[in-house]
Design a protein around this motif. Structure first.
Motif, PDB file in Angstrom:
ATOM      1  N   ALA A  96       7.634   4.035  12.604  1.00  0.00           N
ATOM      2  CA  ALA A  96       8.993   4.384  12.213  1.00  0.00           C
ATOM      3  C   ALA A  96       9.543   3.302  11.278  1.00  0.00           C
ATOM      4  O   ALA A  96       9.422   2.108  11.550  1.00  0.00           O
ATOM      5  N   GLY A 128       6.883   9.504  13.424  1.00  0.00           N
ATOM      6  CA  GLY A 128       8.302   9.277  13.254  1.00  0.00           C
ATOM      7  C   GLY A 128       8.687   9.395  11.787  1.00  0.00           C
ATOM      8  O   GLY A 128       7.900   9.875  10.976  1.00  0.00           O
ATOM      9  N   ILE A 144      14.561   4.280  14.098  1.00  0.00           N
ATOM     10  CA  ILE A 144      14.516   5.658  14.586  1.00  0.00           C
ATOM     11  C   ILE A 144      15.682   6.415  13.970  1.00  0.00           C
ATOM     12  O   ILE A 144      16.852   6.056  14.159  1.00  0.00           O
TER      13      ILE A 144
END
Length: 387
Positions: A96, A128, A144
């Motif tokens: 991510a 991600g 995130i």
């Protein structure tokens, strides 16, 4: 033309003694034996196993190089580190990160795939950044994101070899993301997710077809009040629409759980991944602390990478050879099944099973020779005998 003779050839459903010919990077023929007088090169397997080269669809690094590097040569070096352990094809997997950084990394992997002459770099796996913070695992929490606020469109437009994207379908915007991925021919994988069984069922209707490293960083039969709720794990085991990525290093998952996944999914729906960090396929030292490209500190301890605070596993230091060996030697599945889960099944998930993942006429000559203990004796990619 090159002949491989005196081999135990590993097919997806059987092992047969025989020989094969390769020419122009492809498997030309398979037979019991050959008159090799007209061959330019002869590889005598000496009774060892001859199998398709392994395919790692989820790997973050290797040989002390990271898939997050913006230097394409690092990606090539990473692929070659795994090549020594029989993995002839990889899908470098991102962590991510901000969209702009991921765009640079995708471009780096794309360039590496064009430069790599020995190992196959098939495309990109985006793990991600649209994940559930509660199940972040070793992903950096500040990276995130939400697909409605941070659109993936420019990222997905960069290259038609973005093959898998992991997301948490219960998060805002991630069901429509699944539809978008399916339309593009990208595998949508349930990843780092707090979803219930029912939410995963709904995700399947919206394009999700895979579970990222099942049992790791996802729900499993959790309590809601006094009642139990089935989660991602149970959906992955039960729903035939879902394939399951499995880290078979005997650290992320114990033997009993590996047996359960195999019994539930079989070798056509369960496939082996390493989730290997840059420390895999390298001489990593026990109790050494490292810093990943995403800034997260990790320690190699008990044969696995952990976050430095030991709050979670952070990825493996295994190779696919190790995972195949574990499934065969420790779990007791047939060797051809263990090999299938590292070859044809991931090839099917990635959509390259028309040319890779099995020994068949016309297929790419990606081959590995190993003994009964899975010691690698020879590796061939696209008809070129590497060692």
């Amino acid at each position: 033309m090159t002949a491989f003779i005196n081999a135990k050839i590993v097919f997806p459903d059987k092992i047969t003694e025989g020989a094969l010919l390769i020419e122009n990077g492809k498997i030309k023929d398979i037979a019991a034996t050959y008159d090799v007088k007209e061959c330019d090169k002869v590889v005598d397997c000496g009774g060892s196993y001859l199998a398709p080269g392994f395919i790692d669809a989820h790997v973050h690094g290797g040989g002390n190089k990271s898939a997050m590097s913006e230097n394409p040569q690092d990606i090539v070096d990473m692929a070659e580190a795994h090549l020594k352990f029989g993995t002839t094809s990889i899908v470098p997997t991102t962590l991510a990160a901000p969209i702009e950084q991921l765009k640079k990394v995708v471009q780096s992997i794309k360039t590496a795939s064009e430069r790599s002459k020995r190992a196959n770099i098939l495309g990109v796996h985006l793990e991600g950044p649209y994940l559930n913070l509660k199940y972040k695992g070793a992903q950096s929490p500040e990276n995130i994101l939400n697909p409605e606020k941070d659109s993936p469109d420019e990222l997905l437009d960069l290259w038609d070899k973005i093959l898998i994207m992991g997301a948490a379908p219960e998060e805002e915007g991630c069901l429509s993301l699944g539809e978008k991925l399916k339309e593009r021919g990208i595998v949508a994988s349930v990843a780092h997710s707090a979803a219930s069984f029912e939410q995963v069922e709904e995700a399947v209707k919206h394009g999700y077809s895979d579970v990222t490293h099942i049992y790791n960083a996802c729900t499993s039969c959790f309590k809601t009040g006094v009642f139990r709720t089935a989660g991602v794990v149970e959906a992955g085991l039960v729903l035939d629409e879902l394939t399951t990525q499995t880290i078979a290093d005997l650290r992320h998952l114990p033997a009993g759980v590996l047996r359960l996944i195999y019994k539930s999914k079989g070798d056509k729906k369960m496939y082996l991944i390493t989730d290997g960090l840059e420390f895999s396929a390298s001489d990593v030292k026990e109790n050494t602390v490292y810093t990943q490209e995403n800034g997260m500190a990790v320690i190699y301890e008990d044969g696995v990478m952990k976050l430095a605070d030991r709050s979670a596993l952070a990825g493996s230091a295994a190779t696919l050879r190790d995972c195949v060996r574990n499934m065969y030697k420790e779990i007791g599945v047939p060797l051809y099944s263990a090999v299938r889960m590292a070859t044809l099944t991931p090839a099917e998930v990635l959509g390259v099973d028309n040319r890779k993942g099995k020994i068949e006429k016309g297929y790419d000559a990606d081959l590995v020779i190993f003994d009964d203990d899975l010691n690698i004796k020879s590796v061939t990619t696209n008809g070129n005998v590497i060692f």
